[in-house]
Design an enzyme around this catalytic site. Structure first.
Site, PDB file in Angstrom:
ATOM      1  N   ALA A   1       0.824  -1.207   0.000  1.00 16.95           N
ATOM      2  CA  ALA A   1       0.000   0.000   0.000  1.00 16.95           C
ATOM      3  C   ALA A   1       0.864   1.266   0.000  1.00 16.95           C
ATOM      4  CB  ALA A   1      -0.924  -0.002   1.225  1.00 16.95           C
TER       5      ALA A   1
ATOM      6  N   GLU B   1       7.309  -1.064  11.061  1.00 14.67           N
ATOM      7  CA  GLU B   1       6.752  -2.423  11.236  1.00 14.67           C
ATOM      8  C   GLU B   1       6.427  -2.731  12.695  1.00 14.67           C
ATOM      9  OE1 GLU B   1       6.123  -4.392   8.546  1.00 14.67           O
ATOM     10  OE2 GLU B   1       7.910  -4.525   7.259  1.00 14.67           O
TER      11      GLU B   1
END
Ligand SMILES: [Zn+2]
Length: 197
Positions: free
Chosen positions: A23, A95
């Site tokens: 994305a 992350e």
């Protein structure tokens, strides 16, 4: 994108960039951090040690843009590194779903001290269940941007991540985190996503 900061507000807040894979989360993350570097602000970036997709010292996007980062095993290392580096303006955490569960409290402490926190992470795992840390940050962060991708099967709007092992969708009981050579991931829309059995 609804990214608006009131210039009169006190510094110190949390920004979350989330969504499925492919994305552009990492690119958006690096873009936001680099703006502060261009303005001579002190920026420190952290990444979980588990993620060695491309390189150890840098956070690297799929398109190859990068920013240097400390690899950390434990979220407490962020506080240790900040104690050694005074006058930090901004931190980035890549992350965040791969860090331990203390990370959200630590980011709140950091933001409360007046530091801007920019983080990114997957909102859902390959089983389409919420991912740890991102689930809490969805309501703790001041700014949340959920990015979508393009379905690798049909070209539609994708917000799910399909994990493929040896050419077929991964089973439900496969480990949540596996970054190995036999795995690949695809962005899928709700219609093309196959629920793992
Ligand atoms: Zn599709």
């Amino acid at each position: 994108m609804s990214y608006r900061i009131n210039p009169k507000s006190k510094r110190g807040w949390i920004e979350l960039i989330t969504g499925c894979m492919f994305a552009g989360k990492t690119e958006e993350f690096i873009r936001r951090l680099k703006r502060y570097q261009y303005a001579k602000q002190t920026v420190i970036v952290f990444k979980p040690e588990i993620d060695t997709r491309y390189s150890i010292e840098d956070v690297v996007s799929h398109s190859g843009i990068k920013i240097p980062a400390y690899s950390i095993k434990n979220s407490k290392e962020i506080l240790e590194i900040l104690n050694k580096n005074k006058n930090v303006d901004v931190i980035g955490v890549d992350e965040i779903q791969f860090l331990d569960l203390n990370i959200v409290d630590i980011l709140n402490q950091v933001a409360n001290k007046g530091i801007i926190v920019i983080t990114n992470g997957l909102d859902k795992d390959f089983r389409n269940n919420p991912f740890q840390n991102v689930d809490r940050l969805l309501y703790e962060a001041e700014y949340v941007d959920k990015l979508s991708s393009i379905c690798h099967s049909c070209g539609g709007n994708a917000n799910r991540t399909q994990r493929i092992v040896n050419g077929v969708p991964a089973k439900k009981d496969e480990p949540l985190v596996a970054i190995s050579g036999n795995d690949k991931y695809e962005a899928r829309c709700r219609h093309c996503y196959i629920v793992p059995e």
